[in-house]
Every structure is written in C-alpha cells, then in structure tokens.
Design a protein around this motif. Structure first.
Motif: not given
Lengths: 178, 178
Positions: B3-4, B13, B61, B64, B131, B134
């Motif tokens: 996973r992220r 991760r 994600f 995403d 995350t 991002t």
C-alpha cells in the motif's frame, strides 16, 4: 517482529502482523474443522493479539531451546507493560484473552494455538522445507512441536501429519535416527 | 500487495496483511465508539477480508483518480476469481461479506470502512504527512475522502477532523486555496 518462517513465493520472512492476519483468515475458513463448536469471535480475537507481546519480548523461535528457557518470563513482563497502555477495562480484557491463549484453557484457545502451529507448517511445506531445515531438527521434533493441533481438531491433525510425512519422504526434513 | 501509507517509525510502506491486521485490532479496541451496537465478529471478518481482492486487482491509491475509474470493475473480476477458490458455501459467505463491506450496507460495514479510512490517517499524522504530501492533495480532499467515518461514529469523526486540522496547521497537508 520478524518471524523465522519464510513466506511462500517471497524471498523474505513473515512478520507478526502478516502471521496474525493469516491465522485470522485461517480461523474463518477452518473453524468448521474444530472438534466441537467454537466461538469464532473470541477465536479471532485470540489469534489477532496472541503475538502482541513480541513488540517488547521479541520472537522466540519454536526450535530455540535456549530462548525457550526465559520466554515465559520475558513475555509476561512484556504483557504487563503492553496491556497497561489500554484503559483498565480493555487492559483486563486483552490480558485475559492472552492468558487464555497461552494456557490453552478453552476450545477457542486450543483452536487458536492449533492455527499458530499449522500456519508455519503450511509455509514450510510449501517452501520445500523452510525452517525444517534448521540443523538438528528432525521429523520427530516437528511432529512433537505440532502435536497441540491434535487437541483442537483430529481432522487438521491428520492433515498436518500427512504433510510432515510427505515432507520427510521428500527430504525437506530429515527423519530422526538417520 | 504494498500500500502507499508508510508505517510509523519504519522506513517502508505497509502491506495489505499488516493493514488488515491493524484494522482488526482497531475494531477490537474502538468498537465501543460505534454509533449504536455492532456485531464485532462480523466487523472483524469484514476488515480481515476487505482487501483480499487486491491479490489480483492490485492496490488503488485513495487519491488516484485515474485508477479509480476501473477500480470497481477490476476488483469485481478479482473477487469472482478469488472467492471461487473456496467451497461453494464459503465462496458465497465470503463474497457476501465483501459485497457488504463495499456497499457499506450495514452498521458493521460502515464501521469497517471507517477503520479502513482512519488507519491511514493515523499513519499519515504520525508520519508528519505521509501520503498527504502527494502533489495536489489538500486538507479539503483529505476531509472529503475521510468523511465516511462520520457514517459510523460521530466521536471518531470528530477525532479524525481534529487530526486533519492539526496536520494542516503544522503544514503536513496544504490547506486548499493556498
């Protein structure tokens, strides 16, 4: 905490989180093989928290006779420290679950412990040996350490013995006395 | 499946097994915060199997938007293939649990999904961003994606919002419109 058993089809060893999740899924799939009815909720809780004490106590390898000497003492101290992080009611609840698992005092705890023994056996068999290849370990040792499975499920114990026999036949674990 | 979200205090991760085990422990500890009573056994089962389809479908994600377009389709195909490995009765049982999770059609599924959203938030907060950093993600996006927590527990949603606010205040996630 990294355990000794290598994962299937992965060039690394499993950790406690992966191991515990794997046991929980096995409980969901295999509970029907328990000798007699078990409470699935409590069995899930038992496997989910059974290795939490390793956060402080470390992983003691099943075939490590030196580490086994003070394992209980190290893990009790870890349990005291760890579960005290929770509010009083949950501290008591989690501690009682862990004590139940360790003492194998109920059908649920015996089934949880059986999963804890069966899962590395599945990894070792599917890795063509895995930790069975530890120097000095024989099929008799494996059978002896895995025999707690018998206290939870005759059917799974028969399956486990079949895998150990097949492993010995294929040379993945030496037969004792050879 | 990796996973992220990075683990807390670990330079790597998390994977789905670790994530799912973490959610299960959170269910054990946090079930008392559910708005109304939930069945803990089924909630545990829901979180334990909720990401199994990623074995075939991969991890999509949360932020995403391209991957999200065919995520449902990819995961449905993966579910068809995966659960068919089980005997018929268990195939139906596991599939029903996964459908329940995805549809958030019960208090248990809503709580399970809330854990699935809260856990990465805890990781991100304790990693000072994770995350959240991002490119393009703002505190409004985070609040929007996490708002399903509200459907399960007002108290946990208040806590989640507090963490997001604190994260924005500390510069770990940019505030929208800046």
């Amino acid at each position: 905490m990294l355990r000794r058993s290598p994962l299937i089809a992965a060039n690394r060893r499993e950790n406690d989180a992966e191991h515990s999740w794997h046991l929980a899924l096995m409980v969901m799939v295999l509970a029907e093989y328990a000798d007699g009815q078990i409470d699935v909720e409590r069995t899930l809780q038992l496997v989910l928290l059974h290795d939490l004490v390793e956060i402080y106590a470390g992983d003691t390898f099943l075939y490590d006779e030196v580490g086994a000497r003070d394992q209980a003492e190290r893990e009790q101290a870890a349990g005291d420290r760890l579960f005290a992080l929770l509010p009083d009611d949950q501290c008591a609840e989690f501690r009682a679950l862990w004590d139940e698992f360790e003492a194998r005092s109920t059908p649920e705890a015996r089934f949880a412990k059986a999963m804890d023994r069966l899962q590395p056996l599945l990894l070792n068999f599917n890795n063509r040996g895995g930790t069975w290849r530890t120097p000095g370990v024989t099929d008799t040792d494996v059978r002896h350490r895995k025999s707690v499975i018998k206290d939870a499920s005759e059917e799974l114990w028969n399956y486990a013995q079949m895998l150990i026999d097949l492993g010995a036949e294929r040379g993945w674990v030496p037969r004792s006395g050879r």
